[in-house]
Design an enzyme around this catalytic site. Structure first.
Site, mmCIF file in Angstrom:
data_model
loop_
_atom_site.group_PDB
_atom_site.id
_atom_site.type_symbol
_atom_site.label_atom_id
_atom_site.label_comp_id
_atom_site.label_asym_id
_atom_site.label_seq_id
_atom_site.Cartn_x
_atom_site.Cartn_y
_atom_site.Cartn_z
ATOM 1 N N ARG A 120 37.269 -30.361 15.444
ATOM 2 C CA ARG A 120 36.479 -31.602 15.475
ATOM 3 C C ARG A 120 35.810 -31.690 16.850
ATOM 4 O O ARG A 120 36.134 -32.544 17.662
ATOM 5 C CB ARG A 120 37.361 -32.804 15.217
ATOM 6 N N GLN A 125 30.319 -30.139 14.733
ATOM 7 C CA GLN A 125 30.111 -31.352 13.941
ATOM 8 C C GLN A 125 29.308 -31.095 12.658
ATOM 9 O O GLN A 125 29.628 -31.631 11.605
ATOM 10 C CB GLN A 125 29.373 -32.374 14.806
ATOM 11 N N ASP A 128 31.449 -29.822 9.747
ATOM 12 C CA ASP A 128 32.686 -30.554 9.505
ATOM 13 C C ASP A 128 32.769 -31.109 8.079
ATOM 14 O O ASP A 128 32.326 -32.215 7.777
ATOM 15 C CB ASP A 128 32.784 -31.697 10.537
ATOM 16 N N SER A 131 34.675 -34.488 7.496
ATOM 17 C CA SER A 131 33.885 -35.708 7.737
ATOM 18 C C SER A 131 32.948 -35.989 6.566
ATOM 19 O O SER A 131 32.812 -37.130 6.129
ATOM 20 C CB SER A 131 33.044 -35.572 9.005
ATOM 21 N N TYR A 226 42.866 -38.026 17.426
ATOM 22 C CA TYR A 226 43.572 -38.405 16.205
ATOM 23 C C TYR A 226 44.671 -39.413 16.517
ATOM 24 O O TYR A 226 45.114 -39.540 17.664
ATOM 25 C CB TYR A 226 44.205 -37.177 15.556
#
Ligand code: NAD
Length: 378
Positions: A120, A125, A128, A131, A226
């Protein structure tokens, strides 16, 4: 490099790559082959794939010929021996749930790129998949709740009087939770939000949600953004506040997760008993145990008039756009694996490849997989 697209089995309606992304892959210099009917449940025909430059063939031929096989779910275990050494298998894996599968792939010296392990980071990005799929889930969960709720989401002022807006409680403001806030607000609901990460407070506010802060949350910079497990004292405080807000809510969207762990239990059966009949709980954490004590994964149950929907496969219910996002993420990953000449150029030192490769050349590679599976190997 030959890239193969496989058809999914079971109830999965997505496909790893739609024809639109196949065209982009061809522009990178790769050859593309796809299994007959690979995209049909995502509304893409074999002719659409052919028009994009793919060759349609049997499953057996795709598995044998492709140097990289793309699928949403991992290849069924009986098909692993059909893959020759060095073949790349690129799919979502969930390594903790598929330890034997992974060990077999390692012993066959396959390269497994687990898309759920993509780091992440800012550079990764655009690759990902977690996501992308969480965005779909957050969106769809709110629409599902709105469609089964016996109440309006927006406030209505009509000749028949004023109808109050629904109150939506969102547990966990990660990617799915933030999307859920945005959709619930667009539908006119009043939205309250819990999370243990104070960093999301401003985002929640900017989307029009009210962030309910519980003091004393444990945060750990080493967890890479996280959430981490909370102390008993915090849990009690949070539980009391969540119970208060859940009793006032018409809809709860539960999305709280801790990577590699069971989902935190946030709504106990005593709380459900006190909720208003007709209320809805959508539990997106169902596959990792659920945030609600009564959640059953893959099932909708009714307890004391409260409907509890345990559903973790919303992306499959939106196969067209979910597949488009999935395929775009894979293209961005393949871009760092294909040379200018269109050949495979897998750089195991690249932090994204290194973090995503569960096994390669007969070894476990990803540090996260080694930690998850407790593998003592350098
Ligand atoms: P997730 O699915 O792991 O968890 C969902 C949310 O639940 C998180 O916001 C978490 O804090 C929350 N949660 C956990 N325990 C809770 C509890 N007891 N009570 C209330 N809430 C609780 O999260 P995610 O959507 O995968 O995102 C997690 C992090 O990753 C975020 O910091 C996000 O910004 C980051 N992220 C970074 C990238 C990137 O840079 N490429 C991409 C996506 C997400």
């Amino acid at each position: 490099m030959i890239v193969g697209i496989l058809k999914e089995s079971g109830t999965e309606k997505r496909v790893a790559m739609l024809p639109g992304e196949v065209s982009a892959l061809k522009r990178l210099g790769a050859e593309v082959i796809a299994e007959n009917g690979a995209g049909e449940r995502a509304f893409a025909s074999d002719d659409d794939y052919r028009a994009a430059g793919a060759v349609i063939t049997s499953r057996k031929e795709v598995i044998e010929k492709a140097s990289a096989l793309l699928s949403v779910d991992h290849l069924p275990e009986p098909e692993l021996p059909l893959c020759n050494e060095g073949k790349i298998l690129c799919s979502v894996l969930n390594p903790v749930e598929n330890v034997e599968w992974l060990e077999k792939a390692r012993s066959l010296k396959l390269t497994v790129l687990a898309l759920d392990l993509i780091p992440r980071t800012t550079r990764a990005q655009s690759m990902d998949i977690l996501s992308s799929m969480a965005t779909v889930s957050g969106y769809k969960a709110v629409l599902h709740a709105a469609s089964v709720s016996p109440k309006f989401f927006p406030m209505f002022m009509s000749a028949a009087g004023t109808i109050k807006p629904s109150r939506v409680l969102i547990l966990g403001a990660g990617v799915a939770g933030l999307q859920a806030i945005a959709v619930a607000r667009k539908l006119g609901a009043v939205v309250e939000v819990f999370d243990v990460r104070s960093a999301v407070k401003e985002e929640v506010k900017s989307l029009g949600g009210k962030f309910i802060e519980v003091e004393g949350a444990k945060e750990d910079a080493a967890a890479g953004g996280y959430a981490v497990e909370q102390t008993e004292e915090f849990r009690k405080k949070q539980q009391e506040l969540i119970q208060q807000r859940a009793i006032a809510a018409d809809v709860v969207i539960a999305t709280a997760q801790i990577p590699g762990k069971k989902a935190p239990l946030l709504i106990f059966k005593e709380t459900v008993k006190k909720m208003k009949p007709g209320s809805i709980i959508v539990d997106l954490a169902a596959s990792t145990g659920g945030n609600c004590e009564l959640t059953e994964n893959g099932k909708t149950i009714v307890a004391g008039g409260v409907t509890i929907i345990g559903k973790s496969d919303y992306p499959s219910d939106m196969p067209a756009d979910a597949s488009k996002m999935f395929g775009s993420n894979i293209i961005n990953l393949l871009k760092i694996m294909i040379s200018k000449e269109g050949n495979l150029a897998l750089d195991m030192q690249d932090e994204i490849i290194n973090g995503t490769a569960a096994v390669h050349g007969g070894e476990y590679i990803s540090q996260r997989v080694k930690q998850m599976l407790n593998i003592k190997q350098t």
